[in-house]
Write an enzyme that holds these catalytic residues in place. Structure first.
Site, mmCIF file in Angstrom:
data_model
loop_
_atom_site.group_PDB
_atom_site.id
_atom_site.type_symbol
_atom_site.label_atom_id
_atom_site.label_comp_id
_atom_site.label_asym_id
_atom_site.label_seq_id
_atom_site.Cartn_x
_atom_site.Cartn_y
_atom_site.Cartn_z
ATOM 1 N N ARG A 9 3.471 -56.687 -9.160
ATOM 2 C CA ARG A 9 4.703 -55.912 -9.414
ATOM 3 C C ARG A 9 4.522 -55.022 -10.635
ATOM 4 O O ARG A 9 4.964 -53.894 -10.675
ATOM 5 C CB ARG A 9 5.929 -56.821 -9.570
ATOM 6 C CG ARG A 9 7.178 -56.042 -9.959
ATOM 7 C CD ARG A 9 8.523 -56.723 -9.682
ATOM 8 N NE ARG A 9 8.518 -58.147 -9.785
ATOM 9 C CZ ARG A 9 8.455 -58.855 -10.934
ATOM 10 N NH1 ARG A 9 8.407 -58.221 -12.097
ATOM 11 N NH2 ARG A 9 8.430 -60.163 -10.910
ATOM 12 N N TYR A 20 19.891 -34.202 -0.186
ATOM 13 C CA TYR A 20 19.698 -35.173 0.882
ATOM 14 C C TYR A 20 20.886 -36.146 0.921
ATOM 15 O O TYR A 20 21.314 -36.657 -0.118
ATOM 16 C CB TYR A 20 18.376 -35.918 0.659
ATOM 17 C CG TYR A 20 18.211 -37.087 1.590
ATOM 18 C CD1 TYR A 20 18.306 -36.918 2.976
ATOM 19 C CD2 TYR A 20 17.988 -38.361 1.102
ATOM 20 C CE1 TYR A 20 18.188 -37.994 3.827
ATOM 21 C CE2 TYR A 20 17.864 -39.444 1.958
ATOM 22 C CZ TYR A 20 17.971 -39.254 3.322
ATOM 23 O OH TYR A 20 17.862 -40.317 4.169
ATOM 24 N N ASP A 77 13.826 -33.170 -7.724
ATOM 25 C CA ASP A 77 13.334 -33.703 -6.456
ATOM 26 C C ASP A 77 12.470 -32.607 -5.821
ATOM 27 O O ASP A 77 12.983 -31.599 -5.348
ATOM 28 C CB ASP A 77 14.531 -34.078 -5.566
ATOM 29 C CG ASP A 77 14.101 -34.706 -4.245
ATOM 30 O OD1 ASP A 77 12.980 -34.443 -3.797
ATOM 31 O OD2 ASP A 77 14.923 -35.439 -3.643
ATOM 32 N N LYS A 86 7.258 -37.995 2.932
ATOM 33 C CA LYS A 86 7.214 -36.674 3.554
ATOM 34 C C LYS A 86 5.837 -36.021 3.373
ATOM 35 O O LYS A 86 4.867 -36.534 3.891
ATOM 36 C CB LYS A 86 8.353 -35.831 2.969
ATOM 37 C CG LYS A 86 9.715 -36.550 2.944
ATOM 38 C CD LYS A 86 10.184 -36.845 4.334
ATOM 39 C CE LYS A 86 11.471 -37.580 4.532
ATOM 40 N NZ LYS A 86 11.990 -38.567 3.679
HETATM 41 O O1 P1T Z 1 13.667 -41.667 2.766
HETATM 42 P P1 P1T Z 1 13.188 -41.862 1.362
HETATM 43 O O2 P1T Z 1 11.710 -41.945 1.234
HETATM 44 O O3 P1T Z 1 13.902 -42.962 0.649
HETATM 45 O O4 P1T Z 1 13.549 -40.501 0.561
HETATM 46 C C1 P1T Z 1 14.840 -40.060 0.345
HETATM 47 C C2 P1T Z 1 14.844 -38.557 0.169
HETATM 48 C C3 P1T Z 1 14.942 -38.021 -1.099
HETATM 49 N N1 P1T Z 1 14.930 -36.675 -1.314
HETATM 50 C C4 P1T Z 1 14.800 -35.815 -0.292
HETATM 51 C C5 P1T Z 1 14.806 -34.349 -0.557
HETATM 52 C C6 P1T Z 1 14.695 -36.295 1.023
HETATM 53 O O5 P1T Z 1 14.575 -35.400 2.008
HETATM 54 C C7 P1T Z 1 14.722 -37.689 1.263
HETATM 55 C C8 P1T Z 1 14.665 -38.256 2.640
HETATM 56 N N2 P1T Z 1 15.016 -37.331 3.630
HETATM 57 C C9 P1T Z 1 15.059 -37.568 4.976
HETATM 58 C C10 P1T Z 1 14.799 -38.756 5.530
HETATM 59 C C11 P1T Z 1 15.452 -36.409 5.800
HETATM 60 O O6 P1T Z 1 15.208 -36.394 7.021
HETATM 61 O O7 P1T Z 1 15.985 -35.449 5.211
#
Ligand code: P1T
Length: 381
Positions: A47, A99, A171, A196
């Protein structure tokens, strides 16, 4: 090192015991100690740190030009870590188009702990200035925004708060460090949904933070360690592997993104196209200044304005897969109002322009001709 070299070599070393060129997947929760509190090597418990995650975190710091990288079990776990820097009563100014899951985390979880969020359009920095109070501690930027592809002038916002006790976090999921480097523009923290473009193959969920200065990096690491939202070794390995082709992939995403945006702009059934690389984008000048290219995310609406048209179109795509998420090698299509942004109240979605006929495409790295043909088929249906 320049970027194409950093994605492969940045802060990476052969594994010291075997010389393995790639970091092994250290599937271990714990590390043996010689005597209590005296481990054999530099690791104690996964961790706190694990060598595979460490290799990824070092790579993240390198590609974002920061001092410390941290890898989390999801993008939202990474955002959660940033918010835990704050204390009750602190205020956050955040972009209004972001998001849906980030919005949900802010409003439905952290407002409970008496953090106060103000959501605004950052198209003009003076609007940000107007909202700053003596309690403001964090500015949360997404650029380009999800799903409307609005841009924020990162440098202008950072200049505005310089010398004040206010952190700027960006972000950088949509842009990736290949296209945009927030820390070089003055931001304190970069965040990614590594699910992503960094991972790049839609085979994992992961998050990342990179801090510009060491002290802030240590504070974030303490929260990561104390709260425990870490990324496991196998997924750390996969993200690290994904990063090696980030530059190549985003180059192709950008080429295909531009072709598709131009095609949509000229299509008689299409009303608005949201893509920062188009001259018609209201912030195209800023995009040219802040980004080295424009990526693979494109949103658009229908002239008819009808939700049913958007749904029918999505049901008829064959190469694009109808699915949440983005940034993988394969093209995806999404209906924000019913899918990724359903957690934003309908009234607020309408105010922002996330209409029921809005479609968001994550343009992949396939042959552009096949993607264009797929869109044309769906329009004709
Ligand atoms: O899904 P996660 O890895 O927890 O990430 C969240 C997140 C944060 N910031 C942005 C700009 C994002 O696009 C996302 C996650 N977005 C999607 C799952 C989507 O389809 O837009």
């Amino acid at each position: 090192m320049k970027f194409n070299t950093k994605v492969i070599h940045g802060n990476q070393h052969p594994e010291p015991t075997t010389g393995s060129v790639n970091v092994p997947v250290f599937l271990t929760s714990t590390f043996a100690q010689k005597s209590p509190g005296n481990p054999i090597g530099e690791y104690e418990y996964s961790r706190a740190a694990n060598p595979t995650r460490q290799a990824l975190e070092d790579s993240l710091a390198s590609i974002e030009n920061g001092t410390k990288g941290l890898a989390f079990g999801s993008g939202l776990a990474a955002i959660d870590c940033v918010l835990k820097l704050l204390k009750p009563g602190d205020e956050i100014i955040a972009v209004d188009d972001l998001y849906g899951g980030s919005y949900r985390l802010f409003v439905r979880l952290f407002e409970k702990y008496n953090l106060k969020f103000t959501f605004i359009n950052f198209d003009d920095v003076s609007k940000v200035e107007d909202k700053i109070t003596d309690k403001t501690r964090l500015i949360w930027i997404e650029t380009p925004t999800n799903p409307l592809m609005k841009l924020v002038d990162i440098k202008a916002v950072c200049d505005l708060v310089k010398g004040k006790n206010i952190l700027v976090a960006v972000d950088n999921t949509f842009a990736t460090p290949y296209l945009q480097k927030p820390l070089d523009l003055g931001a304190d923290i970069v965040m990614h949904s590594a699910t992503k473009y960094l991972g790049g193959h839609s085979d994992l969920v992961a998050g990342a933070l990179v801090a510009k200065d060491e002290k802030l990096g240590e504070e974030l690491h303490f929260i990561q360690f104390a709260s425990g939202g870490i990324l496991g070794p196998m997924d750390s390995y996969l993200v690290l592997r994904g990063i090696k082709t980030l530059a190549l992939r985003v180059q192709r995403h950008s080429e295909n993104g531009m072709k598709i945006a131009e095609y949509l702009e000229n299509h008689p059934a299409v009303d608005k196209v949201f893509y920062p690389g188009l001259k018609s984008h209201p912030q195209n000048d800023l995009a040219q200044k802040q980004m080295s290219d424009f990526g693979g995310m494109v949103s658009f609406t229908f002239k008819s304005g009808k939700k049913e048209d958007a749904i029918k179109f999505l049901e008829n795509l064959k190469v694009f897969t109808l699915a949440e998420s983005l940034g993988g090698v394969e093209s995806l299509a999404n209906h924000p109002a019913l899918m990724t942004h359903a957690s934003i109240p309908a009234k607020k979605r309408a105010e922002l322009g996330i209409t029921d006929d809005l479609i968001r495409l994550s343009v992949g790295i396939e042959d552009a001709e096949d993607l264009l043909q797929d869109l044309e088929n769906a329009f004709s249906k």
